[in-house]
Write a protein that holds these residues in place. Structure first.
Motif, PDB file in Angstrom:
ATOM      1  N   ILE A 282      38.285  32.854  46.382  1.00  0.00           N
ATOM      2  CA  ILE A 282      39.170  33.857  45.778  1.00  0.00           C
ATOM      3  C   ILE A 282      39.138  33.795  44.255  1.00  0.00           C
ATOM      4  O   ILE A 282      38.957  34.829  43.593  1.00  0.00           O
ATOM      5  N   GLN A 286      37.567  36.712  41.973  1.00  0.00           N
ATOM      6  CA  GLN A 286      38.498  37.301  41.013  1.00  0.00           C
ATOM      7  C   GLN A 286      37.804  37.522  39.673  1.00  0.00           C
ATOM      8  O   GLN A 286      38.052  38.520  38.987  1.00  0.00           O
ATOM      9  N   THR A 289      34.666  40.253  39.651  1.00  0.00           N
ATOM     10  CA  THR A 289      35.029  41.671  39.713  1.00  0.00           C
ATOM     11  C   THR A 289      34.729  42.363  38.389  1.00  0.00           C
ATOM     12  O   THR A 289      34.691  43.594  38.333  1.00  0.00           O
ATOM     13  N   ARG A 339      49.513  40.618  51.641  1.00  0.00           N
ATOM     14  CA  ARG A 339      48.436  40.336  50.703  1.00  0.00           C
ATOM     15  C   ARG A 339      47.160  41.103  51.047  1.00  0.00           C
ATOM     16  O   ARG A 339      46.473  41.630  50.182  1.00  0.00           O
ATOM     17  N   PHE A 343      44.790  43.643  48.698  1.00  0.00           N
ATOM     18  CA  PHE A 343      43.400  43.294  48.396  1.00  0.00           C
ATOM     19  C   PHE A 343      42.481  44.489  48.679  1.00  0.00           C
ATOM     20  O   PHE A 343      41.592  44.814  47.880  1.00  0.00           O
ATOM     21  N   GLY A 347      40.736  46.681  45.767  1.00  0.00           N
ATOM     22  CA  GLY A 347      39.281  46.598  45.732  1.00  0.00           C
ATOM     23  C   GLY A 347      38.625  47.966  45.622  1.00  0.00           C
ATOM     24  O   GLY A 347      37.651  48.153  44.878  1.00  0.00           O
ATOM     25  N   PHE A 390      43.013  46.120  39.518  1.00  0.00           N
ATOM     26  CA  PHE A 390      43.040  44.673  39.352  1.00  0.00           C
ATOM     27  C   PHE A 390      44.479  44.167  39.257  1.00  0.00           C
ATOM     28  O   PHE A 390      44.835  43.147  39.844  1.00  0.00           O
ATOM     29  N   SER A 393      46.041  44.029  42.711  1.00  0.00           N
ATOM     30  CA  SER A 393      45.501  43.184  43.778  1.00  0.00           C
ATOM     31  C   SER A 393      44.923  41.864  43.284  1.00  0.00           C
ATOM     32  O   SER A 393      45.606  40.846  43.250  1.00  0.00           O
ATOM     33  N   TRP A 394      43.657  41.860  42.900  1.00  0.00           N
ATOM     34  CA  TRP A 394      42.939  40.619  42.646  1.00  0.00           C
ATOM     35  C   TRP A 394      43.533  39.808  41.506  1.00  0.00           C
ATOM     36  O   TRP A 394      43.439  38.575  41.499  1.00  0.00           O
ATOM     37  N   GLY A 398      45.110  36.493  43.205  1.00  0.00           N
ATOM     38  CA  GLY A 398      44.239  35.342  43.007  1.00  0.00           C
ATOM     39  C   GLY A 398      45.021  34.073  42.733  1.00  0.00           C
ATOM     40  O   GLY A 398      44.630  32.976  43.146  1.00  0.00           O
TER      41      GLY A 398
END
Length: 427
Positions: A282, A286, A289, A339, A343, A347, A390, A393-394, A398
């Motif tokens: 992860i 992260q 990306t 979660r 994600f 994404g 971003f 999510s990530w 993360g």
């Protein structure tokens, strides 16, 4: 391991204040990483430390868009913070486990103050890079301890939202660095870059002064064998005396972790392999990306496409607003939507704009051209959508997922965060 739903407790004012102060580490992280790209686009800064790039930018001869900022020294300025942060993380894991979360936060704050002072006063490239290395040490300690601190202080059912506070502060710190750079770029005398680099000392001072007064987490107190104070602290932060269920689980997990003589060998066992793989994968994904490009080089990217310095810095402000707003939204819905859903949605919001940005720049920018105003606006919009994805999510997930996926007997033994390497998270 999912938390039992029968734990008692509420969000107390004591927990809120402690978590806000601790999350200041995220603000410093966001500012410290974001300020570098903006400063690197300022003429007086380049003229003093990177004169070859400055001359190249001001020469009339045509230079390839991909060579305007081609400098290993400039890359060292921006990336040195990651090198020292990576190395410091390994020491931070042991310090956080042995000395407590509060001590690790304090060490990080002191490193931030020293690094920002050296960067703001730099007269040569060595002082500049050494200041960035000290900032990296601060990142290594606070990025390891602050998310863990937030997770352990928060009531279990609100843990996701609390942990998002760290990413929210990272985003706000990046936004603040863009605003500061936009304000300092036109200071007469050309010393605005000094102010930009030195201002990280302000939140670092707040963090360092208050760190000794932060309460230690019950998990850490139990880990250090102080069960009486641990229970008293748990009652205080939960706002109730009925904490037996949660406290018993902490004791059980602590006893189990003490029987683990070699935690790194323990974590390699087959039953912990899924968590181990995800705790490494992860954070890795992260970063790949592409957020590091946005965090460090957004102003330089806009400058390369034909925008002026002020316009490039203002575009970075817009990016910061988009990411921070979506991080705030994500904090409000993460514990309801879950979660995995965030994600997936984030994404998609990141992938599609990246493909469009790459296509536009390949077709319209070329080796020596500039983007028209229309295409420049399109790229900015796509980058804002990417930044929003971003932030949804990530970025925050993360930090959150890697701090909660391990069983307590492993996380209290230092297993999970030993693998949480310090990398920019939007960065």
């Amino acid at each position: 391991m999912s938390e039992p739903v029968h734990y008692n407790g509420k969000i107390t004012r004591f927990v809120l204040l402690s978590s806000v102060i601790a999350a200041t580490g995220g603000l410093i992280f966001g500012y410290g990483t974001g300020v570098a790209g903006g400063v690197a686009s300022m003429g007086p800064f380049l003229e003093k430390f990177f004169p070859a790039i400055y001359r190249q930018m001001n020469e009339k001869r045509v230079v390839s868009n991909y060579c305007k900022f081609d400098s290993q020294l400039l890359t060292s300025f921006t990336s040195s913070v990651l090198l020292s942060g990576l190395l410091a993380t390994f020491f931070a894991s042991s310090a956080t486990r042995a000395l407590g979360r509060r001590a690790s936060i304090l060490i990080g704050g002191l490193a931030f103050i020293a690094g920002s002072a050296l960067g703001g006063a730099a007269n040569n490239i060595y002082m500049l890079i050494f200041g960035r290395l000290l900032l990296g040490v601060g990142f290594g300690f606070t990025n390891q301890s602050v998310p863990l601190y937030l997770s352990e202080m928060a009531p279990p059912k609100y843990r996701g939202a609390f942990n998002f506070g760290f990413q929210l502060c990272i985003g706000f710190g990046g936004l603040l660095s863009s605003l500061v750079n936009y304000g300092t770029v036109n200071i007469s005398g050309g010393w605005g870059w000094r102010l930009s680099l030195a201002l990280v000392a302000a939140p670092a001072f707040i963090l360092t002064v208050w760190a000794p007064f932060l309460p230690e987490t019950p998990n850490s107190l139990v880990q250090q064998g102080d069960q009486e104070n641990a229970k008293r602290m748990l009652q205080k932060i939960r706002g109730t005396n009925d904490v037996e269920a949660e406290f018993d689980d902490l004791i059980t997990a602590s006893n189990a972790s003490k029987n683990i003589k070699h935690p790194f060998k323990k974590i390699l066992q087959r039953k912990y392999r899924p968590q181990l793989v995800m705790s490494i994968a992860i954070p890795f994904f992260q970063q790949v990306t592409g957020i590091s490009v946005i965090s460090f080089y957004a102003p330089i990217l806009f400058l390369t496409t034909g925008s002026g310095v002020s316009a490039s810095l203002m575009s970075s402000v817009v990016l910061g607003l988009a990411g921070t707003a979506m991080t705030l939204l994500s904090a409000l819905i993460v514990d309801k939507q879950g979660r995995k859903a965030l994600f997936h949605i984030g994404g998609i919001l990141m992938f599609v704009p990246q493909m469009m940005i790459g296509g536009v720049m390949a077709a319209k920018l070329g080796d020596q051209g500039e983007l028209s105003k229309g295409y420049g606006v399109l790229v900015l919009i796509m980058m804002c959508i990417y930044s929003a994805g971003f932030g949804l999510s990530w970025g925050p997930l993360g930090w959150l997922v890697t701090s909660e996926i391990f069983p307590l007997e492993i996380s209290m033994g230092g297993g999970d965060d030993s693998f949480r390497l310090c990398l920019p998270a939007g960065d």
